[in-house]
Structures are given as structure tokens and as C-alpha cells.
Design an enzyme around this catalytic site. Structure first.
Site, PDB file in Angstrom:
ATOM      1  N   LYS A 113      22.582 -57.034 -37.022  1.00  0.00           N
ATOM      2  CA  LYS A 113      23.508 -57.109 -35.645  1.00  0.00           C
ATOM      3  C   LYS A 113      22.932 -56.275 -34.364  1.00  0.00           C
ATOM      4  CE  LYS A 113      28.441 -56.662 -35.575  1.00  0.00           C
ATOM      5  NZ  LYS A 113      29.753 -55.952 -36.259  1.00  0.00           N
ATOM      6  N   ASP A 125      24.430 -60.309 -24.080  1.00  0.00           N
ATOM      7  CA  ASP A 125      23.324 -60.032 -24.107  1.00  0.00           C
ATOM      8  C   ASP A 125      22.588 -59.887 -25.559  1.00  0.00           C
ATOM      9  OD1 ASP A 125      24.425 -57.909 -25.288  1.00  0.00           O
ATOM     10  OD2 ASP A 125      23.725 -56.271 -23.669  1.00  0.00           O
ATOM     11  N   ASP A 252      37.399 -65.675 -37.224  1.00  0.00           N
ATOM     12  CA  ASP A 252      35.885 -65.718 -37.446  1.00  0.00           C
ATOM     13  C   ASP A 252      35.647 -64.179 -38.003  1.00  0.00           C
ATOM     14  OD1 ASP A 252      37.003 -64.898 -34.503  1.00  0.00           O
ATOM     15  OD2 ASP A 252      34.890 -64.112 -34.610  1.00  0.00           O
TER      16      ASP A 252
HETATM   17  P1  AMP Z   1      33.033 -60.317 -32.480  1.00  0.00           P
HETATM   18  O1  AMP Z   1      33.996 -59.514 -31.451  1.00  0.00           O
HETATM   19  O2  AMP Z   1      32.149 -59.027 -32.831  1.00  0.00           O
HETATM   20  O3  AMP Z   1      33.707 -60.658 -33.781  1.00  0.00           O
HETATM   21  O4  AMP Z   1      32.372 -61.316 -31.808  1.00  0.00           O
HETATM   22  C1  AMP Z   1      32.895 -62.584 -31.304  1.00  0.00           C
HETATM   23  C2  AMP Z   1      31.786 -63.422 -30.743  1.00  0.00           C
HETATM   24  O5  AMP Z   1      31.313 -62.822 -29.663  1.00  0.00           O
HETATM   25  C3  AMP Z   1      30.845 -63.685 -31.920  1.00  0.00           C
HETATM   26  O6  AMP Z   1      30.479 -65.049 -31.618  1.00  0.00           O
HETATM   27  C4  AMP Z   1      29.558 -62.972 -31.440  1.00  0.00           C
HETATM   28  O7  AMP Z   1      28.628 -63.165 -31.780  1.00  0.00           O
HETATM   29  C5  AMP Z   1      29.935 -62.809 -29.954  1.00  0.00           C
HETATM   30  N1  AMP Z   1      29.280 -61.634 -29.222  1.00  0.00           N
HETATM   31  C6  AMP Z   1      29.868 -60.352 -29.608  1.00  0.00           C
HETATM   32  N2  AMP Z   1      29.113 -59.608 -28.598  1.00  0.00           N
HETATM   33  C7  AMP Z   1      27.980 -60.156 -28.055  1.00  0.00           C
HETATM   34  C8  AMP Z   1      26.960 -59.760 -27.419  1.00  0.00           C
HETATM   35  N3  AMP Z   1      26.699 -58.581 -26.813  1.00  0.00           N
HETATM   36  N4  AMP Z   1      25.980 -60.823 -26.854  1.00  0.00           N
HETATM   37  C9  AMP Z   1      26.366 -61.989 -27.432  1.00  0.00           C
HETATM   38  N5  AMP Z   1      27.305 -62.519 -28.093  1.00  0.00           N
HETATM   39  C10 AMP Z   1      28.228 -61.316 -28.593  1.00  0.00           C
HETATM   40 MG    MG Z   2      33.140 -61.407 -35.489  1.00  0.00          MG
END
Ligand code: AMP
Ligand code: MG
Length: 485
Positions: A113, A125, A252
Site C-alpha cells: 500500500k 499520487d 469497496d
Molecule cells: P480508500 O479511501 O483508501 O478506501 O481509497 C478509495 C480509493 O481511492 C481507492 O481506489 C484507492 O486506491 C484510491 N486512493 C486513495 N489514496 C490514493 C492516492 N494517494 N493515490 C491514488 N489513489 C488513491
Molecule cells: Mg479502500
């Protein structure tokens, strides 16, 4: 010793699925990797000998500068409902290295991650900051020690590079270990495209990987739905039992395996208020402490919708069957929650008034802003004193509980002993987590390492942990968490 002395037993089944399930991607290399933490116990469990190579070699492996032999890195495709709205997502900052088959036969995803941009990164990013990755490490390992199904954390490596959020922060990569990363959103991904063929493949894959008994069922899809529902009901009951607020239960972020996944703005209750919301972006309390069962059901309904065409060719019948199953969640959850409450109260038989007895204690905690963890733990220890209103209200409840405890086969001391195994002494309290992370960001890992050690043994009272039991006093202000991407 050579890096080849580590035995990486990869068998990557997900890459054998059709192309729309993923995108092949190598992690982006980083400038100056430093191993911050390696989970020795978990490494052993995966058949990786932590002593086989030194820290810099582990750092190279767990930041992606060097790829373990046998891995086949991909970013997984998925979608999901975020705060209720459907979005196409995918691993935007994660890379699945592959699946390790452990010496005990278990199959585990190994995922980075924070390992750089992928085709799914959209505006992001692809990076992660050290603080939030250590936070996931700490809390997921604490959940594991509490006995709650969860993804785990194998290592955190600082990248030596800055990530830019509201200010520059030290960057890091977390290596996560999971039963799988199949989410409700993975099913939504194919359902949204009306891609029945791949949906069927996903159902079959999921059943074989997580619920093989369903293969024998008359209607494997219905059996899958039932099994997933069952695990979620149990999982959320366990969360409530320890005062855990996930904070961002988007579809998700709900794993089909029944593990807790995606530790972002999660936190544990200090004083008991069932409406507690920690996340700074959850303005309407969608993911509040006591709303978690309802949201689990909502997410399961999204899951059920994706399965409809595979449940029965007649749409009306499929809908009727799925609706009945989703409708059963409330009862299922209440049953699990009552089991949890009984275990916390030391009750190992059933009486009709048990739910009311537990509710009265919860109401008392709420009225007096009592500390959730400490109250549960001290029921059996503290004889109530009558020196204030709270104690005067508590005394008659305690008396009834004592009487109830006596109305079962198991002896009172034996019941109390078992009850202590469901009421932790130690949970990751917000203040301590913050302090440990702040120090770690400044390069001092002492507090983080101490906290990890204390949290690894949450149910045993022992000398030297008193400081970790102190409730957090925010001076009336609610503790806030941030998504930390
Ligand atoms: P999460 O809130 O961690 O469940 O992420 C939700 C979505 O945002 C997922 O598709 C992640 O892969 C994407 N995501 C979260 N942070 C980043 C980041 N820094 N760069 C690219 N994608 C991100
Ligand atoms: Mg997630």
C-alpha cells in the site's frame, strides 16, 4: 546470507482470472528505503524466516525496490459505493504482489500500500504517508490480538521520499496480508458493466477461495450471500463489543472474506456514546458507531443486487429470494450482538431479560459518559461505591447482574474468568495512537514499539500497563480522525 535463502511460496490465482480483473503493474521504486517495522510472528506464519536476511534486504522487498521471486504484481479492478454513491475505483495506490501459500496451507494476499501510481490512480499520487501506514499496522495488529477477523500488517518501510498532503510528510509503504482483497465493490464492478460472464467467474472464484461448502449447495449464489451475511453480522457485533468505529464502511472497504479491511479514519470509543463519529468527513454520521449494523446491511444489499441474475433466471423470484435474505440481517445481527453482550457479561446460558440487563448498563454508560473499555472490564472487579449519582444508579444494576451471574451452571469465578477474555484491558486508545505516531514521524519509535507490545496482549491484567488504560480527555471536544490518504 543471500536473498534467495528466503522461501517465498507464491501461487498467484488471481492473475489466472480474465484480463478485466486487474492490470499488471510493478511498484515504483523508492529512493532510500528503511525498514521501520517487520512483524516477525506473521513472517513466521507465512513461512518467511525473519532472520534469513538483514533489515536492508527486507526493506528492499517491502518497498518494491526488489521483487520477491514468484510474485506477479497487479493492481486490482473494483468499484464501490462511497458514502452511498457508486464510483469506479481500483487499486490506485496498492499493488497485489501475489498469494503466499503458508506452511499451514492457508492462502494469503501480499499487498503493498503506497507503492506508486497505477492505471486506477485518477488524480492521486499513489503514495502513502508514514503516519497512516503505522496507524494501520498498529490497529490491524491490535484487532488481531483482540481476536477479531482482520487483514494484517507484515511490514512498514519508510521510502526516504516526501509525500505532499497539506504539508510534506515522510512517505512509506505498508505490506498488508489478507485472506483476499475481494470486496463487495469487486462484484459491483462487473455488475455495473452488466458483465455477466465475469461476474459468474468472480462468484465461482470467491466460492472456491472462501466458501467452498457453497459448491455443494442447491443454489450456490444464495449460499454465498448467506455466508457473507453471516460473517458480516458476526464481525460488526465483535466491532461493537470492543468499541470499534470503522469510519468509512464504503462497499469497496467491505471484504467478502469477513475480515476488517481498510483502516483509515477508524478509532475506538473512549467514553460511551452510541452516536460517536470520529471521521472528519462523515458529516451526517453515516458510519457512526451504532449505525454500523445498518450500513453493513445496506452494503450487503448492494452485494445481493449484483448476484440477482445468477440467483435465478426469473428476476422476480431472484429479487424475492435475495430480499428475504437481506431482510434476515437484522435478526441475525441481533442474535450475534446478544451473544457478544452475554459473553461480555459473563453469561453462558440464556434468560429472556439478558438483553434488557445489557441495555441498562449501556444506557448508564451513556448517561454518565463512562469509559467503554474500563467499564466492561471492571464490572467484575469493582464493588460499586455509593459516593455519587453514577455509583448510586450503578449499584442496583450491579446487584441484579450478580444475581444473574449466579443463575447458571458455571461457577461465578469461572464465569468471570471467561468474561475477562471478552473484555479487553487494553485497546488502542486515540491519545496513545496519536502520541506513538507523532514520535515515530520524528524518528523515535520507542513509544510505537511499546504500544505494539502492550496491544499484543489485550486481555491480561498485568503491572506496568496502567498508563495505557487512562481514558482520553479531549476537554469536551470529540476526537477527530482524517482519511489520511
Ligand atoms: P480508500 O479511501 O483508501 O478506501 O481509497 C478509495 C480509493 O481511492 C481507492 O481506489 C484507492 O486506491 C484510491 N486512493 C486513495 N489514496 C490514493 C492516492 N494517494 N493515490 C491514488 N489513489 C488513491
Ligand atoms: Mg479502500
Amino acid at each position: 546470507m543471500a536473498a534467495s535463502s528466503i522461501s517465498w511460496n507464491f501461487d498467484n490465482s488471481y492473475v489466472r482470472l480474465p484480463a478485466p480483473f486487474y492490470h499488471r503493474h510493478n511498484p515504483t521504486t523508492v529512493r532510500a528505503p528503511q525498514l521501520v517495522v517487520l512483524n516477525q510472528g506473521l513472517a513466521h506464519q507465512l513461512g518467511l524466516d525473519p532472520q534469513a536476511v538483514g533489515g536492508s534486504q527486507w526493506a528492499a522487498f517491502f518497498c518494491g525496490n526488489e521483487l520477491p521471486p514468484g510474485c506477479d504484481p497487479i493492481a486490482q479492478a473494483y468499484s464501490g459505493c462511497q458514502f452511498g454513491s457508486f464510483t469506479t475505483l481500483g487499486d490506485g495506490r496498492a499493488i497485489l504482489l501475489g498469494e503466499i501459500v503458508a506452511p499451514d496451507g492457508g492462502r494469503f494476499d501480499l499487498q503493498y500500500k503506497g507503492s506508486g501510481r497505477t492505471v486506477y490512480s485518477r488524480g492521486g499520487d499513489g503514495r502513502a504517508a508514514l503516519g497512516p501506514m503505522l496507524r494501520e499496522y498498529l490497529i490491524s495488529e491490535a484487532m488481531h490480538a483482540l481476536g477479531i477477523p482482520t487483514t494484517r500488517s507484515l511490514a512498514v518501510v519508510a521510502t526516504g521520499e516526501a509525500v505532499y498532503r497539506d504539508r510534506p510528510l515522510p512517505g512509506a509503504v505498508l505490506t498488508r496480508v489478507a485472506a483476499s482483497h475481494i470486496r463487495v465493490g469487486t462484484f459491483e464492478h462487473f455488475a455495473a458493466k452488466s458483465d455477466l460472464e465475469n461476474l459468474r467467474i468472480l462468484v465461482d472464484y470467491t466460492i472456491r477461495r472462501h466458501y467452498p461448502d457453497a459448491l455443494e449447495a442447491n443454489n450456490p449464489c444464495m449460499r454465498l450471500l448467506e455466508a457473507v451475511l453471516d460473517r458480516q453480522a458476526e464481525l460488526v457485533a465483535r466491532w461493537l463489543g470492543v468499541g470499534f468505529v470503522h469510519g468509512v464502511m464504503n462497499t469497496d472497504n467491505m471484504a467478502i472474506s469477513g475480515e476488517t479491511i481498510d483502516y483509515g479514519p477508524c478509532a475506538f470509543l473512549d467514553s460511551y456514546d452510541p452516536h460517536t463519529v470520529f471521521s472528519s468527513i462523515d458529516h451526517r454520521g453515516r458510519y457512526a458507531f451504532d449505525n454500523q449494523p445498518r450500513i453493513a446491511q445496506w452494503n450487503l444489499a448492494r452485494f445481493a443486487e449484483t448476484l440477482l441474475p445468477l440467483i435465478d433466471p426469473q428476476p422476480a423470484l431472484a429479487l424475492e429470494m435475495a430480499s428475504a435474505m437481506i431482510g434476515s440481517f437484522q435478526d441475525q445481527f441481533q442474535r450475534r450482538w446478544l451473544e457478544e453482550l452475554r459473553a461480555k457479561l459473563g453469561l453462558f446460558n440464556a434468560e429472556p431479560e439478558d438483553a434488557a440487563l445489557a441495555q441498562e448498563l449501556l444506557d448508564w454508560m451513556h448517561r454518565h459518559s463512562a469509559d467503554y473499555t474500563n467499564t466492561w472490564r471492571r464490572i467484575a472487579d469493582d464493588p460499586p461505591r455509593a459516593d455519587d449519582i453514577a455509583a448510586r444508579e450503578y449499584a442496583p444494576w450491579h446487584q441484579r447482574w450478580r444475581e444473574r451471574l449466579g443463575r447458571q451452571e458455571i461457577s461465578v469465578p469461572a464465569a468471570i474468568e471467561r468474561m475477562h477474555r471478552r473484555n479487553p484491558v487494553i485497546v488502542p486508545r486515540n491519545l496513545h495512537v496519536e502520541q506513538a505516531l507523532a514520535a515515530a514521524e520524528e524518528g523515535d519509535l520507542t513509544f510505537f514499539e511499546n504500544l505494539i507490545q502492550v496491544l499484543a496482549d489485550p486481555y491480561n491484567e498485568r503491572p506496568g500497563i496502567e498508563a495505557y488504560r487512562q481514558p482520553f480527555d479531549a476537554g469536551g471536544k470529540c476526537y477527530r480522525t482524517f482519511c489520511g490518504t
